[in-house]
Design an enzyme around this catalytic site. Structure first.
Site, mmCIF file in Angstrom:
data_model
loop_
_atom_site.group_PDB
_atom_site.id
_atom_site.type_symbol
_atom_site.label_atom_id
_atom_site.label_comp_id
_atom_site.label_asym_id
_atom_site.label_seq_id
_atom_site.Cartn_x
_atom_site.Cartn_y
_atom_site.Cartn_z
ATOM 1 N N ASP A 88 0.810 -1.222 0.000
ATOM 2 C CA ASP A 88 0.000 0.000 0.000
ATOM 3 C C ASP A 88 0.843 1.272 0.000
ATOM 4 O O ASP A 88 0.540 2.240 -0.706
ATOM 5 C CB ASP A 88 -0.924 0.037 1.223
ATOM 6 C CG ASP A 88 -2.052 -0.969 1.156
ATOM 7 O OD1 ASP A 88 -2.232 -1.596 0.100
ATOM 8 O OD2 ASP A 88 -2.753 -1.131 2.176
ATOM 9 N N HIS A 105 -0.669 -5.753 11.573
ATOM 10 C CA HIS A 105 -0.950 -4.340 11.841
ATOM 11 C C HIS A 105 0.098 -3.765 12.783
ATOM 12 O O HIS A 105 0.254 -4.215 13.916
ATOM 13 C CB HIS A 105 -2.340 -4.079 12.420
ATOM 14 C CG HIS A 105 -2.789 -2.655 12.193
ATOM 15 N ND1 HIS A 105 -3.091 -2.163 10.947
ATOM 16 C CD2 HIS A 105 -2.925 -1.612 13.039
ATOM 17 C CE1 HIS A 105 -3.422 -0.886 11.039
ATOM 18 N NE2 HIS A 105 -3.323 -0.527 12.296
ATOM 19 N N SER A 106 0.840 -2.794 12.268
ATOM 20 C CA SER A 106 1.866 -2.053 13.014
ATOM 21 C C SER A 106 3.039 -2.919 13.458
ATOM 22 O O SER A 106 3.763 -2.552 14.394
ATOM 23 C CB SER A 106 1.257 -1.323 14.223
ATOM 24 O OG SER A 106 0.313 -0.357 13.795
ATOM 25 N N GLU A 145 -7.313 -6.643 0.629
ATOM 26 C CA GLU A 145 -8.052 -6.123 1.773
ATOM 27 C C GLU A 145 -9.178 -5.243 1.265
ATOM 28 O O GLU A 145 -8.998 -4.460 0.333
ATOM 29 C CB GLU A 145 -7.121 -5.333 2.696
ATOM 30 C CG GLU A 145 -6.054 -6.202 3.341
ATOM 31 C CD GLU A 145 -5.157 -5.426 4.273
ATOM 32 O OE1 GLU A 145 -4.557 -6.057 5.167
ATOM 33 O OE2 GLU A 145 -5.037 -4.192 4.118
ATOM 34 N N HIS A 153 -4.641 -3.069 -0.178
ATOM 35 C CA HIS A 153 -5.943 -2.615 0.309
ATOM 36 C C HIS A 153 -6.512 -1.604 -0.673
ATOM 37 O O HIS A 153 -6.007 -0.486 -0.789
ATOM 38 C CB HIS A 153 -5.775 -1.984 1.695
ATOM 39 C CG HIS A 153 -7.056 -1.591 2.354
ATOM 40 N ND1 HIS A 153 -7.104 -1.093 3.642
ATOM 41 C CD2 HIS A 153 -8.346 -1.614 1.929
ATOM 42 C CE1 HIS A 153 -8.357 -0.829 3.968
ATOM 43 N NE2 HIS A 153 -9.133 -1.128 2.934
#
Length: 241
Positions: A9, A191-192, A70, A43
């Site tokens: 992304d 995530h992160s 996503e 995404h």
């Protein structure tokens, strides 16, 4: 073995910042595959802030591994996915004002909508994953809507303010990964995650795949995209050694 899904992304974010045709998320995806990525995650947001429809269409034809798309649970996105037919789709919550996905999908609250989407996508031959917080009730709801895969949201772990809080979040992820696995789900996570906090997550034996993007793109600025992917893959593999 644990798999790495590289999220491209933010290669597209850099491209869109100046409205140019570079850097190419297509090229980044192909380099990631050559460098050890087991899947490419992207995404397609409703506001098209980074990935564009054309990126998805081109990559669907060119990827040698798997495409993990996503998507928000909307008619537009579900219809697009059914037409493109990615290997996997991860349904996520989405708000236009957020910088990035802020939490897991509330499967309980949106049960009928998610259930209908899962049915359509499965009938189209697409494997469905739900991005959820590490909570037993959300995992149970994911099972009831028929999703074979969940992706546990690791943001609370990554963003914890203290080491004690982070350890508590890690224990929650560990226990919920074991719970979901015992109920027959494939368990992914993401995530992160970055180069300093991924090892404890990768060490959890029930987790099959980690999806990581921003940290890899940021690291690539200094060492190159291929090496950034290789370093993350090695780090994950060493956690399982």
């Amino acid at each position: 073995m644990i798999a790495l899904g590289v999220n491209i992304d933010h290669v597209a974010t850099l491209r869109q910042a100046r409205g140019t045709d570079y850097p190419s998320p297509i090229k980044a995806a192909l380099v990631a595959e050559e460098s050890g990525a087991d899947a490419i995650t992207l995404h397609l947001r409703e506001d098209r802030r980074h990935i564009q429809e054309e990126d998805v269409i081109i990559l669907r034809e060119r990827l040698k591994t798997r495409m993990n798309l996503e998507s928000a649970v909307t008619e537009e996105m579900i219809s697009f996915a059914c037409r493109i037919k990615p290997h996997d789709i991860c349904l996520v919550p989405e708000r236009r004002e957020e910088l990035t996905t802020e939490g897991g999908l509330d499967v309980i609250r949106h049960f009928d909508q998610v259930s209908a989407a899962c049915k359509r996508l499965t009938e189209a031959g697409i494997r469905v994953s739900l991005f959820v917080d590490a909570r037993a009730d959300q995992i149970d709801a994911a099972i009831r809507v028929g999703a074979p895969v969940i992706e546990l949201h690791t943001g609370h772990y990554a963003d914890a303010a203290t080491s004690e809080a982070q350890q508590a979040e890690l224990e929650t992820i560990r226990s919920m990964a074991a719970y979901a696995f015992s109920r027959g789900l494939q368990v992914n996570a993401g995530h992160s995650l970055h180069y300093q906090n991924t090892t404890p997550i990768a060490f959890i034996p029930e987790i099959t795949e980690l999806n990581i993007g921003h940290a890899i793109v940021a690291r690539a600025l200094f060492i190159g995209f291929a090496q950034a992917v290789r370093e993350m893959k090695t780090l994950m593999q060493e956690a399982r050694a």
